[in-house]
Design an enzyme around this catalytic site. Structure first.
Site, PDB file in Angstrom:
ATOM      1  N   GLU A 158     -44.222 -78.078  28.098  1.00  0.00           N
ATOM      2  CA  GLU A 158     -42.748 -78.216  28.631  1.00  0.00           C
ATOM      3  C   GLU A 158     -41.932 -78.783  27.367  1.00  0.00           C
ATOM      4  O   GLU A 158     -40.707 -78.629  27.568  1.00  0.00           O
ATOM      5  CB  GLU A 158     -42.825 -79.407  29.670  1.00  0.00           C
ATOM      6  CG  GLU A 158     -43.369 -78.824  30.859  1.00  0.00           C
ATOM      7  CD  GLU A 158     -42.544 -78.167  31.774  1.00  0.00           C
ATOM      8  OE1 GLU A 158     -41.617 -77.408  31.550  1.00  0.00           O
ATOM      9  OE2 GLU A 158     -42.878 -78.201  33.106  1.00  0.00           O
ATOM     10  N   LYS A 212     -32.805 -81.290  28.842  1.00  0.00           N
ATOM     11  CA  LYS A 212     -32.788 -81.580  30.098  1.00  0.00           C
ATOM     12  C   LYS A 212     -31.736 -81.991  30.870  1.00  0.00           C
ATOM     13  O   LYS A 212     -30.957 -81.490  31.642  1.00  0.00           O
ATOM     14  CB  LYS A 212     -34.128 -82.095  30.715  1.00  0.00           C
ATOM     15  CG  LYS A 212     -34.043 -82.229  31.953  1.00  0.00           C
ATOM     16  CD  LYS A 212     -35.348 -81.742  32.752  1.00  0.00           C
ATOM     17  CE  LYS A 212     -35.138 -81.431  34.145  1.00  0.00           C
ATOM     18  NZ  LYS A 212     -36.425 -81.405  34.959  1.00  0.00           N
ATOM     19  N   ASN A 254     -36.520 -73.034  34.429  1.00  0.00           N
ATOM     20  CA  ASN A 254     -37.741 -72.587  34.992  1.00  0.00           C
ATOM     21  C   ASN A 254     -38.421 -71.386  34.087  1.00  0.00           C
ATOM     22  O   ASN A 254     -39.332 -70.618  34.629  1.00  0.00           O
ATOM     23  CB  ASN A 254     -37.362 -71.757  36.414  1.00  0.00           C
ATOM     24  CG  ASN A 254     -36.868 -72.736  37.278  1.00  0.00           C
ATOM     25  OD1 ASN A 254     -37.348 -73.841  37.113  1.00  0.00           O
ATOM     26  ND2 ASN A 254     -35.884 -72.573  37.996  1.00  0.00           N
TER      27      ASN A 254
HETATM   28  P1  NAD Z   1     -50.141 -85.582  36.577  1.00  0.00           P
HETATM   29  O1  NAD Z   1     -48.989 -86.277  37.247  1.00  0.00           O
HETATM   30  O2  NAD Z   1     -51.046 -85.072  37.551  1.00  0.00           O
HETATM   31  O3  NAD Z   1     -50.758 -86.182  35.343  1.00  0.00           O
HETATM   32  C1  NAD Z   1     -51.860 -85.645  34.592  1.00  0.00           C
HETATM   33  C2  NAD Z   1     -53.142 -86.286  34.727  1.00  0.00           C
HETATM   34  O4  NAD Z   1     -53.243 -87.513  33.677  1.00  0.00           O
HETATM   35  C3  NAD Z   1     -53.466 -86.966  36.140  1.00  0.00           C
HETATM   36  O5  NAD Z   1     -54.834 -87.036  36.160  1.00  0.00           O
HETATM   37  C4  NAD Z   1     -52.902 -88.353  35.876  1.00  0.00           C
HETATM   38  O6  NAD Z   1     -53.680 -89.200  36.640  1.00  0.00           O
HETATM   39  C5  NAD Z   1     -53.298 -88.777  34.478  1.00  0.00           C
HETATM   40  N1  NAD Z   1     -52.398 -89.734  33.772  1.00  0.00           N
HETATM   41  C6  NAD Z   1     -51.263 -89.797  33.743  1.00  0.00           C
HETATM   42  N2  NAD Z   1     -50.720 -90.700  32.995  1.00  0.00           N
HETATM   43  C7  NAD Z   1     -51.888 -91.254  32.530  1.00  0.00           C
HETATM   44  C8  NAD Z   1     -51.872 -92.201  31.319  1.00  0.00           C
HETATM   45  N3  NAD Z   1     -50.942 -92.747  30.699  1.00  0.00           N
HETATM   46  N4  NAD Z   1     -53.431 -92.544  30.804  1.00  0.00           N
HETATM   47  C9  NAD Z   1     -54.219 -91.409  31.358  1.00  0.00           C
HETATM   48  N5  NAD Z   1     -54.323 -90.745  32.285  1.00  0.00           N
HETATM   49  C10 NAD Z   1     -52.933 -90.566  32.892  1.00  0.00           C
HETATM   50  O7  NAD Z   1     -49.484 -84.246  35.808  1.00  0.00           O
HETATM   51  P2  NAD Z   1     -48.132 -84.135  34.790  1.00  0.00           P
HETATM   52  O8  NAD Z   1     -48.639 -82.792  34.028  1.00  0.00           O
HETATM   53  O9  NAD Z   1     -47.684 -85.200  34.437  1.00  0.00           O
HETATM   54  O10 NAD Z   1     -46.976 -83.426  36.059  1.00  0.00           O
HETATM   55  C11 NAD Z   1     -47.343 -82.219  36.668  1.00  0.00           C
HETATM   56  C12 NAD Z   1     -46.388 -82.024  37.775  1.00  0.00           C
HETATM   57  O11 NAD Z   1     -44.908 -82.223  37.480  1.00  0.00           O
HETATM   58  C13 NAD Z   1     -46.624 -80.727  38.542  1.00  0.00           C
HETATM   59  O12 NAD Z   1     -46.673 -80.996  39.821  1.00  0.00           O
HETATM   60  C14 NAD Z   1     -45.262 -80.196  38.398  1.00  0.00           C
HETATM   61  O13 NAD Z   1     -44.954 -79.242  39.351  1.00  0.00           O
HETATM   62  C15 NAD Z   1     -44.239 -81.502  38.261  1.00  0.00           C
HETATM   63  N6  NAD Z   1     -43.165 -81.125  37.711  1.00  0.00           N
HETATM   64  C16 NAD Z   1     -42.001 -81.637  38.199  1.00  0.00           C
HETATM   65  C17 NAD Z   1     -40.918 -81.486  37.608  1.00  0.00           C
HETATM   66  C18 NAD Z   1     -39.517 -81.840  38.229  1.00  0.00           C
HETATM   67  O14 NAD Z   1     -38.413 -81.331  37.646  1.00  0.00           O
HETATM   68  N7  NAD Z   1     -39.397 -82.496  39.277  1.00  0.00           N
HETATM   69  C19 NAD Z   1     -40.668 -80.766  36.391  1.00  0.00           C
HETATM   70  C20 NAD Z   1     -41.680 -80.512  35.820  1.00  0.00           C
HETATM   71  C21 NAD Z   1     -43.241 -80.734  36.395  1.00  0.00           C
HETATM   72  N1  GLY Z   2     -38.310 -78.260  36.066  1.00  0.00           N
HETATM   73  C1  GLY Z   2     -37.227 -77.317  36.472  1.00  0.00           C
HETATM   74  C2  GLY Z   2     -36.021 -78.345  36.973  1.00  0.00           C
HETATM   75  O1  GLY Z   2     -36.099 -79.373  36.775  1.00  0.00           O
HETATM   76  O2  GLY Z   2     -35.128 -77.895  37.296  1.00  0.00           O
END
Ligand code: NAD
Ligand code: GLY
Length: 364
Positions: free
Chosen positions: A186, A228, A246
């Site tokens: 990302e 962003k 996106n």
């Molecule tokens: P996540 O929150 O599942 O974290 C990834 C893994 O790492 C999990 O198992 C978590 O428990 C672990 N973890 C988190 N922080 C940790 C740390 N400091 N130390 C050890 N383990 C840790 O996943 P992610 O990749 O952070 O986020 C993915 C999600 O974000 C998706 O659902 C995606 O759709 C969403 N997302 C949302 C937006 C938005 O604009 N709202 C943008 C991009 C992604």
């Molecule tokens: N990750 C897409 C948005 O925040 O718009």
């Protein structure tokens, strides 16, 4: 410490990025006039809690805040209505009221889930994002909060901006390496859509980033959040420009849904999707080099660039039709025009996408 502002008039808020910020968590809460009278609910997950929850709870309680914690299972499957209900139960049990805040301590899963809980509890209360993954430099900024439906990702949600984003990058040191790589997808995305020189910088600093070098990380997260924040400030509710964020997501979200939430990490799925978008760019006559560079870069960061062959093409195509980006009978695709610039296209034909999916499966 670096600071950025997401400029949204009365909903504007800062993003603080630096090492050790959680040592002064109460001071940040004071600065933002978070209530000491109404209780707070800290939402985190079972993998983050053992590393970082005690510090947050102790910092808040020593600072005179009333805080309770709610721990959900780690992973994408927690972005569900069932977990949302669990958080609402915890909020009611903790006595949260309209002046309370929900604190999201975790990655994008916790941020999206706890943020949606804050958007819906009592029709909306304040919330604070404390991201703990690299990927969450994206998810914690911009106010998109949601849970998944088994048929479509992020389909039940809201726009609800946080009070602040408190990004203590020392929390990233406990991240598993696969999550580091997925989060960097990302970061690179923000370069690919907006800033060629930042893509070059990521390319040159790949080793440092993968080794979690603090200076490199702080710079990369600042640049990712900067892009962003600029985009969200111009188009909060995705009427137009925000769609560029996106890049890679139309294919990526479909892959996540078809693989079963959690098999492919979000960052991995969108890395494959961004290579797919670069293949689409070829179709529209843009330079082959965009594709080759995009693929090479993701490979350098150890990210997948092909679709696992067991994922069914019909199911992937069908998942795309349920995506929020499917509108008025056509799909919106973000296509790179060059490294650092993209365009929003509504004229992509399903058969072109199917061909790209096949190419991504064949690795061509
Ligand atoms: P996540 O929150 O599942 O974290 C990834 C893994 O790492 C999990 O198992 C978590 O428990 C672990 N973890 C988190 N922080 C940790 C740390 N400091 N130390 C050890 N383990 C840790 O996943 P992610 O990749 O952070 O986020 C993915 C999600 O974000 C998706 O659902 C995606 O759709 C969403 N997302 C949302 C937006 C938005 O604009 N709202 C943008 C991009 C992604
Ligand atoms: N990750 C897409 C948005 O925040 O718009």
């Amino acid at each position: 410490m670096k600071e950025l502002i997401v400029d949204l008039a009365e909903r504007s808020y800062p993003i603080y990025i630096g090492s050790g910020l959680l040592d002064s968590i109460a001071a940040y809460f004071d600065k933002h006039q978070i209530s000491r009278i109404s209780p707070l609910l800290v939402v985190t997950d079972a993998a983050v809690a053992p590393h970082h929850l005690d510090k947050v709870m102790a910092g808040l309680r020593h600072g005179g805040y009333k805080a309770e914690a709610c721990v959900v299972p780690a992973g994408e499957t927690s972005k569900s209505l069932a977990q949302l209900e669990g958080i609402v139960t915890a909020a009611l049990e903790a006595g949260l009221d309209r002046k309370s805040a929900i604190i999201a301590l975790g990655g994008g899963v916790v941020g999206d889930l706890a943020g949606f809980a804050a958007a819906s509890f009592m029709r909306g209360i304040r919330f604070v994002q404390i991201p703990t993954t690299i990927l969450a430099h994206d998810s914690s900024v911009g106010g998109k909060v949601a849970v998944n439906h088994p048929m479509a990702k992020n389909i039940i949600g809201a726009f609800h901006q946080p009070e602040m984003v408190l990004y203590d990058i020392s929390t990233l040191l406990t991240l598993p390496v696969r999550e580091v790589r997925a989060g960097l997808a990302e970061v690179i995305k923000h370069g690919l859509i907006w800033d060629e020189s930042f893509v070059d910088w990521c390319d040159a600093n790949a080793e440092k980033l993968l080794a979690l070098d603090p200076e490199a990380l702080e710079y990369a997260l600042y640049q990712g959040c900067r892009v962003k924040a600029i985009v969200v400030s111009q188009d909060e509710r995705e009427q137009d420009l925000r769609a560029i964020l996106n890049l890679g997501h139309t294919i990526g979200h479909a892959l996540e849904a078809v693989a079963g939430y959690g098999e492919l990490l979000h960052g991995e799925a969108i890395a494959i999707g961004m290579v797919g978008a670069a293949k689409l760019a070829r179709e529209f006559g843009y330079l082959e080099q965009i594709h080759d560079e995009t693929k090479r870069l993701f490979e350098k960061f150890g990210l997948p660039v092909t679709i696992p062959p067991h994922l069914n093409t019909d199911k992937i195509m069908s998942a795309m039709m349920h995506d929020k980006k499917f509108m008025e009978g056509s799909m919106v695709y973000i296509v790179p025009k060059r490294i650092g610039e993209v365009e929003i296209r509504k004229d992509v034909k399903p058969e072109q996408v199917r061909a790209i999916v096949d190419q991504l499966k064949g690795g061509t």
